[in-house]
Design an enzyme around this catalytic site. Sequence first.
Site, PDB file in Angstrom:
ATOM      1  N   ASN A  10       0.868  -1.175   0.000  1.00 16.31           N
ATOM      2  CA  ASN A  10       0.000   0.000   0.000  1.00 16.31           C
ATOM      3  C   ASN A  10       0.907   1.229   0.000  1.00 16.31           C
ATOM      4  O   ASN A  10       1.499   1.564   1.027  1.00 16.31           O
ATOM      5  CB  ASN A  10      -0.883  -0.053   1.264  1.00 16.31           C
ATOM      6  N   TRP A  11       1.021   1.859  -1.155  1.00 10.81           N
ATOM      7  CA  TRP A  11       1.945   3.001  -1.260  1.00 10.81           C
ATOM      8  C   TRP A  11       1.426   4.241  -0.531  1.00 10.81           C
ATOM      9  O   TRP A  11       2.162   5.200  -0.334  1.00 10.81           O
ATOM     10  CB  TRP A  11       2.185   3.367  -2.731  1.00 10.81           C
ATOM     11  N   LYS A  12       0.148   4.236  -0.198  1.00 11.19           N
ATOM     12  CA  LYS A  12      -0.480   5.418   0.430  1.00 11.19           C
ATOM     13  C   LYS A  12      -0.229   6.648  -0.446  1.00 11.19           C
ATOM     14  O   LYS A  12      -0.186   6.522  -1.665  1.00 11.19           O
ATOM     15  CB  LYS A  12       0.008   5.587   1.877  1.00 11.19           C
ATOM     16  N   HIS A  99      -9.487   0.956   5.317  1.00  9.23           N
ATOM     17  CA  HIS A  99      -8.195   1.172   5.980  1.00  9.23           C
ATOM     18  C   HIS A  99      -8.401   2.128   7.160  1.00  9.23           C
ATOM     19  O   HIS A  99      -9.207   3.061   7.078  1.00  9.23           O
ATOM     20  CB  HIS A  99      -7.183   1.747   4.980  1.00  9.23           C
ATOM     21  N   GLU A 101      -6.739   4.525   8.210  1.00  8.35           N
ATOM     22  CA  GLU A 101      -6.525   5.952   7.912  1.00  8.35           C
ATOM     23  C   GLU A 101      -7.771   6.559   7.275  1.00  8.35           C
ATOM     24  O   GLU A 101      -8.102   7.720   7.509  1.00  8.35           O
ATOM     25  CB  GLU A 101      -5.287   6.109   7.009  1.00  8.35           C
ATOM     26  N   GLU A 171      -5.307  -5.287  10.722  1.00 13.37           N
ATOM     27  CA  GLU A 171      -4.278  -4.273  10.947  1.00 13.37           C
ATOM     28  C   GLU A 171      -4.528  -3.585  12.282  1.00 13.37           C
ATOM     29  O   GLU A 171      -5.358  -2.670  12.360  1.00 13.37           O
ATOM     30  CB  GLU A 171      -4.334  -3.223   9.834  1.00 13.37           C
ATOM     31  N   GLY A 177       2.585   1.939  10.867  1.00  9.26           N
ATOM     32  CA  GLY A 177       3.532   3.043  10.729  1.00  9.26           C
ATOM     33  C   GLY A 177       4.256   3.399  12.013  1.00  9.26           C
ATOM     34  O   GLY A 177       4.917   4.423  12.102  1.00  9.26           O
ATOM     35  N   SER A 217       3.537  -2.443  10.374  1.00 11.78           N
ATOM     36  CA  SER A 217       4.985  -2.540  10.550  1.00 11.78           C
ATOM     37  C   SER A 217       5.536  -3.913  10.182  1.00 11.78           C
ATOM     38  O   SER A 217       6.495  -4.397  10.794  1.00 11.78           O
ATOM     39  CB  SER A 217       5.389  -2.144  11.974  1.00 11.78           C
ATOM     40  N   GLY A 238       2.811  -1.227   4.310  1.00  9.79           N
ATOM     41  CA  GLY A 238       2.870   0.197   4.026  1.00  9.79           C
ATOM     42  C   GLY A 238       4.292   0.637   3.746  1.00  9.79           C
ATOM     43  O   GLY A 238       4.808   0.472   2.637  1.00  9.79           O
ATOM     44  N   GLY A 239       4.965   1.163   4.760  1.00 10.76           N
ATOM     45  CA  GLY A 239       6.306   1.740   4.604  1.00 10.76           C
ATOM     46  C   GLY A 239       7.271   0.875   3.803  1.00 10.76           C
ATOM     47  O   GLY A 239       7.951   1.369   2.884  1.00 10.76           O
TER      48      GLY A 239
END
Length: 259
Positions: A10-12, A99, A101, A171, A177, A217, A238-239
Amino acid sequence: MNRKNIVAGNWKMNKDYQGGMELISEAVNMIRDERNTDTIAIFATPFIHLSSVSQLIKEEPGIYTAAQNCHQEESGAYTGEISAAMIRSVGASYVIIGHSERRNYFHEDHELLRKKVQQALKHDLIPIFCIGETLEERNAGSHFEVITKQLNESLCHLSPDEFSKIVLAYEPVWAIGTGLTASPEQAQEIHAFIRKEITARFGDLIAAQTSILYGGSCNPQNAASLFSQPDIDGGLIGGASLQSRDFTNIVTAFNPIRK
Ligand code: PGA
């Protein structure tokens, strides 16, 4: 047990167009060379990359694209929004829905998410539906309850046939993150619980076939121990999905794992 192992990046809201195209070319080349299982790799890019990235991976077996969100209505006067039909029309196969966010910053509630799931399924997109508790909820011991509610309110109206298309992602919000990962045992406990809830509503077969991903993470160092757990069928990353080497190493963490 024939559910799919899936690693989705997920590049966000990261990478401009050029940076995104560089990342995808590198990652696809590495995954093609190094993956020795049928683990599915998914790239959930920002909307502006989606058409080009979908073209680029079109002939790659086991590699797909996803949107990170879709609108809940079919079409119309919703300035700035993107519909499920539009996403499908550029060649994406999946869409992330729910998600944390989006739930948090954009106030997406159960009712809205239920509509988004319906739109996605209508247009032949596979929802990657995210659930998970906050730190306060975990500390209060209400994490199982929270997850049951998230499943009940947005997914349990689906027919067994519709539900069988869904991919779930657990999640824990406190792990996203933050560098704090749920331990493999903590994640396994929740994944097994989720599968039990699916069994209660949709039966053994659908529960056994539903892929449940872990997110929060996840990185090249912890991926193998998470993915070795019996009810963890991959990751939502993510990251670490923003580095082609790291993302590939997470995809290939499945190489030695036999379940
Ligand atoms: P993270 O994000 O890997 O950066 O923790 C996971 C996610 O939000 O899907």
